[in-house]
Design a protein around this motif. Structure first.
Motif, PDB file in Angstrom:
ATOM      1  N   TRP A 186       0.834  -1.252  -0.015  1.00 22.97           N
ATOM      2  CA  TRP A 186      -0.230  -0.018  -0.127  1.00 22.97           C
ATOM      3  C   TRP A 186       0.615   1.012  -0.038  1.00 22.97           C
ATOM      4  CZ3 TRP A 186      -3.454  -1.682   4.693  1.00 22.97           C
ATOM      5  CH2 TRP A 186      -4.578  -2.494   4.360  1.00 22.97           C
ATOM      6  N   ASP A 187       0.355   2.244  -0.784  1.00 18.27           N
ATOM      7  CA  ASP A 187       1.009   3.651  -0.479  1.00 18.27           C
ATOM      8  C   ASP A 187       0.259   4.031   0.626  1.00 18.27           C
ATOM      9  OD1 ASP A 187      -1.240   4.803  -1.434  1.00 18.27           O
ATOM     10  OD2 ASP A 187      -0.636   5.015  -3.627  1.00 18.27           O
ATOM     11  N   ILE A 188       0.780   5.374   0.918  1.00 13.50           N
ATOM     12  CA  ILE A 188       0.309   6.215   2.141  1.00 13.50           C
ATOM     13  C   ILE A 188      -1.366   6.434   1.943  1.00 13.50           C
ATOM     14  CG2 ILE A 188       0.318   8.358   3.522  1.00 13.50           C
ATOM     15  CD1 ILE A 188       3.494   8.126   3.450  1.00 13.50           C
ATOM     16  N   SER A 189      -1.650   6.746   0.873  1.00 15.18           N
ATOM     17  CA  SER A 189      -3.169   6.963   0.838  1.00 15.18           C
ATOM     18  C   SER A 189      -4.004   5.828   0.829  1.00 15.18           C
ATOM     19  CB  SER A 189      -3.601   7.510  -0.697  1.00 15.18           C
ATOM     20  OG  SER A 189      -3.587   6.757  -1.814  1.00 15.18           O
ATOM     21  N   GLU A 190      -3.490   4.418   0.576  1.00 11.74           N
ATOM     22  CA  GLU A 190      -4.181   3.352   0.621  1.00 11.74           C
ATOM     23  C   GLU A 190      -4.141   2.949   2.301  1.00 11.74           C
ATOM     24  OE1 GLU A 190      -3.540   0.823  -3.651  1.00 11.74           O
ATOM     25  OE2 GLU A 190      -1.509   1.405  -2.198  1.00 11.74           O
ATOM     26  N   VAL A 191      -3.191   3.040   2.814  1.00 12.88           N
ATOM     27  CA  VAL A 191      -3.293   2.799   4.392  1.00 12.88           C
ATOM     28  C   VAL A 191      -4.271   3.807   4.886  1.00 12.88           C
ATOM     29  CG1 VAL A 191      -1.854   3.040   6.669  1.00 12.88           C
ATOM     30  CG2 VAL A 191      -0.559   2.294   4.492  1.00 12.88           C
ATOM     31  N   LEU A 192      -4.349   5.100   4.634  1.00  7.98           N
ATOM     32  CA  LEU A 192      -5.475   5.911   5.119  1.00  7.98           C
ATOM     33  C   LEU A 192      -6.823   5.259   4.566  1.00  7.98           C
ATOM     34  CD1 LEU A 192      -3.928   9.497   4.559  1.00  7.98           C
ATOM     35  CD2 LEU A 192      -4.203   8.263   6.624  1.00  7.98           C
ATOM     36  N   SER A 193      -7.001   4.920   3.186  1.00  7.75           N
ATOM     37  CA  SER A 193      -8.109   4.228   2.715  1.00  7.75           C
ATOM     38  C   SER A 193      -8.613   3.130   3.867  1.00  7.75           C
ATOM     39  CB  SER A 193      -7.975   3.813   1.299  1.00  7.75           C
ATOM     40  OG  SER A 193      -9.127   3.238   1.118  1.00  7.75           O
TER      41      SER A 193
ATOM     42  N   MET B 215      -0.889   0.677  14.682  1.00 13.97           N
ATOM     43  CA  MET B 215       0.343  -0.039  13.829  1.00 13.97           C
ATOM     44  C   MET B 215       0.310   0.614  12.313  1.00 13.97           C
ATOM     45  SD  MET B 215       1.469  -2.102  15.747  1.00 13.97           S
ATOM     46  CE  MET B 215       1.119  -2.801  17.401  1.00 13.97           C
ATOM     47  N   HIS B 216      -0.918   0.837  11.830  1.00 19.28           N
ATOM     48  CA  HIS B 216      -1.110   1.395  10.593  1.00 19.28           C
ATOM     49  C   HIS B 216      -0.506   2.978  10.574  1.00 19.28           C
ATOM     50  CE1 HIS B 216      -2.205  -1.823   8.209  1.00 19.28           C
ATOM     51  NE2 HIS B 216      -3.366  -1.995   8.904  1.00 19.28           N
ATOM     52  N   SER B 217      -0.879   3.818  11.768  1.00 18.40           N
ATOM     53  CA  SER B 217      -0.251   5.081  11.868  1.00 18.40           C
ATOM     54  C   SER B 217       1.367   4.678  12.061  1.00 18.40           C
ATOM     55  CB  SER B 217      -0.508   5.608  13.130  1.00 18.40           C
ATOM     56  OG  SER B 217      -1.904   5.899  13.262  1.00 18.40           O
ATOM     57  N   TRP B 218       1.947   3.936  12.585  1.00 13.00           N
ATOM     58  CA  TRP B 218       3.332   3.534  12.376  1.00 13.00           C
ATOM     59  C   TRP B 218       3.870   3.363  11.059  1.00 13.00           C
ATOM     60  CZ3 TRP B 218       6.561  -0.416  10.716  1.00 13.00           C
ATOM     61  CH2 TRP B 218       7.943  -0.411  10.959  1.00 13.00           C
ATOM     62  N   ASP B 219       2.835   2.691  10.258  1.00 14.29           N
ATOM     63  CA  ASP B 219       3.356   2.448   9.016  1.00 14.29           C
ATOM     64  C   ASP B 219       3.606   3.749   8.083  1.00 14.29           C
ATOM     65  OD1 ASP B 219       3.082  -0.516   9.312  1.00 14.29           O
ATOM     66  OD2 ASP B 219       1.157  -0.554   8.598  1.00 14.29           O
ATOM     67  N   ILE B 220       2.741   4.504   8.609  1.00 12.23           N
ATOM     68  CA  ILE B 220       2.891   5.713   7.788  1.00 12.23           C
ATOM     69  C   ILE B 220       3.848   6.877   8.145  1.00 12.23           C
ATOM     70  CG2 ILE B 220       1.623   8.269   7.483  1.00 12.23           C
ATOM     71  CD1 ILE B 220      -0.747   6.457   7.275  1.00 12.23           C
ATOM     72  N   ARG B 221       4.295   6.706   9.738  1.00 14.07           N
ATOM     73  CA  ARG B 221       5.170   7.571  10.202  1.00 14.07           C
ATOM     74  C   ARG B 221       6.667   7.022   9.671  1.00 14.07           C
ATOM     75  NH1 ARG B 221       2.157   7.249  14.928  1.00 14.07           N
ATOM     76  NH2 ARG B 221       3.760   5.605  15.759  1.00 14.07           N
ATOM     77  N   VAL B 222       6.917   5.642   9.726  1.00 17.17           N
ATOM     78  CA  VAL B 222       8.234   5.244   9.572  1.00 17.17           C
ATOM     79  C   VAL B 222       8.576   5.315   8.160  1.00 17.17           C
ATOM     80  CG1 VAL B 222       7.867   2.868   8.670  1.00 17.17           C
ATOM     81  CG2 VAL B 222       9.636   3.265  10.180  1.00 17.17           C
ATOM     82  N   ALA B 223       7.778   5.931   7.237  1.00 13.33           N
ATOM     83  CA  ALA B 223       8.100   6.207   5.763  1.00 13.33           C
ATOM     84  C   ALA B 223       8.862   7.395   5.840  1.00 13.33           C
ATOM     85  CB  ALA B 223       6.994   6.561   5.172  1.00 13.33           C
ATOM     86  N   SER B 224       8.863   8.206   6.806  1.00 14.05           N
ATOM     87  CA  SER B 224       9.695   9.381   6.686  1.00 14.05           C
ATOM     88  C   SER B 224      10.639   9.557   7.890  1.00 14.05           C
ATOM     89  CB  SER B 224       8.907  10.536   6.960  1.00 14.05           C
ATOM     90  OG  SER B 224       7.866  10.887   7.863  1.00 14.05           O
ATOM     91  N   ASP B 225      10.634   8.587   8.993  1.00 13.06           N
ATOM     92  CA  ASP B 225      11.527   8.565   9.970  1.00 13.06           C
ATOM     93  C   ASP B 225      11.623   6.974  10.298  1.00 13.06           C
ATOM     94  OD1 ASP B 225      12.607   8.521  12.522  1.00 13.06           O
ATOM     95  OD2 ASP B 225      10.964   9.243  13.762  1.00 13.06           O
ATOM     96  N   VAL B 226      12.868   6.644  10.103  1.00  7.32           N
ATOM     97  CA  VAL B 226      13.357   5.222  10.028  1.00  7.32           C
ATOM     98  C   VAL B 226      13.366   4.706  11.552  1.00  7.32           C
ATOM     99  CG1 VAL B 226      15.732   5.298  10.234  1.00  7.32           C
ATOM    100  CG2 VAL B 226      14.542   3.246   9.138  1.00  7.32           C
ATOM    101  N   ASN B 227      13.206   5.401  12.522  1.00  5.12           N
ATOM    102  CA  ASN B 227      13.337   5.385  14.002  1.00  5.12           C
ATOM    103  C   ASN B 227      11.922   5.379  14.480  1.00  5.12           C
ATOM    104  OD1 ASN B 227      16.336   4.784  14.102  1.00  5.12           O
ATOM    105  ND2 ASN B 227      16.498   6.730  13.851  1.00  5.12           N
TER     106      ASN B 227
END
Length: 263
Positions: free
Chosen positions: A39-46, A141-153
């Motif tokens: 999923w891209d970020i919009s698909e996670v939000l979907s 968990m899916h919020s983390w999927d989004i945040r980690v895209a710009s912050d590996v930590n």
């Protein structure tokens, strides 16, 4: 065991954090990759937005004393969200999750304690705290999927970790693949920090956890509670593993990553 009040407060906190981030996303950001590999970020939000809409309808049905919408209703919601643009998904997530959170917050004390919610896929109705915690797990968990895209930590939010560490339902059996144990049965002593906890991880079929830690075990695993929660759902890849995790004996992170491949 946490109360429905603290679960609902964690839902609000997790939503506010993600909604603030989503408000700053460009269209390019929304089309960018997430840690959910397909999923891209919009698909996670979907996924989160459609889930919020379905969860709200399920909660409202329980309040009204009617049956939940069922598979046909769910599929109509998914189809509508799948057809949205990335921007529509982002805006829709903010609106749908706000409405779900506000409905939870509107429940009075008696309703929070006594309401039972038919989720439509469980053998029996569940209480408000359990239903809210199931939604919190998905949102965190899916919020983390989004945040980690710009912050590996990136890590899970502390308020969500406190609610999810040992709260019902225990999804360990559901998220695990014991066939990767190749017939072995192991018991690991797990120690977490922030918050502190000690429990046994029983690597057998089915995989389970227990607060009865035997004197003899096959290995130890010491790690932050948020890392344990991510490990259980396949979100502790080497590049997202914090320093300071200690393993002994049979507690091998590579093995545990196979047993908990994620979803």
């Amino acid at each position: 065991m946490s109360s429905p009040d603290t679960v609902i407060a964690a839902l609000r906190s997790e939503y506010d954090l993600l909604a603030q981030q989503v408000a700053a996303f460009s269209d390019d950001d929304l089309a960018g990759p997430s840690a959910a590999s397909e999923w891209d970020i919009s698909e996670v939000l979907s996924h989160l937005g459609s889930g919020a809409e379905i969860n709200r309808a399920t909660l409202q049905a329980a309040l009204d004393g009617t049956a939940p919408g069922g598979r046909e209703f769910n599929e109509s919601v998914w189809d509508r969200w799948n057809a949205m643009s990335g921007r529509e998904r982002a805006d829709g997530f903010v609106a749908a999750n706000r409405e779900l959170t506000e409905l939870y917050e509107s429940l009075d004390a008696e309703t929070r304690e006594n309401l039972r919610i038919d989720m439509g896929f469980l053998p029996a109705p569940i209480d408000v705290a359990t239903a809210g915690r199931m939604r919190l797990n998905e949102l965190a968990m899916h919020s983390w999927d989004i945040r980690v895209a710009s912050d590996v930590n990136a890590t899970l939010a502390p308020q969500a970790v406190r609610e999810l560490l040992h709260g019902e339902p225990d999804l360990t059996a559901w998220t695990s693949k014991p066939e990767h144990l190749d017939g072995e049965s192991l018991v690991l002593h797990v120690t977490t920090s922030e918050p502190e906890s000690d429990f046994a991880l029983n690597l057998t079929t089915p995989v389970s956890t227990s607060f009865e830690v035997a004197d003899k075990y096959d290995g130890t695993l010491t790690l932050p509670a948020e890392a344990w929660l991510r490990l259980k759902v396949g979100r502790l890849a080497p590049q997202h593993t914090p320093t300071g995790i200690v393993t002994t004996g049979a507690a091998d992170l590579d093995l545990l990553r196979k047993v908990f491949p994620g979803y």
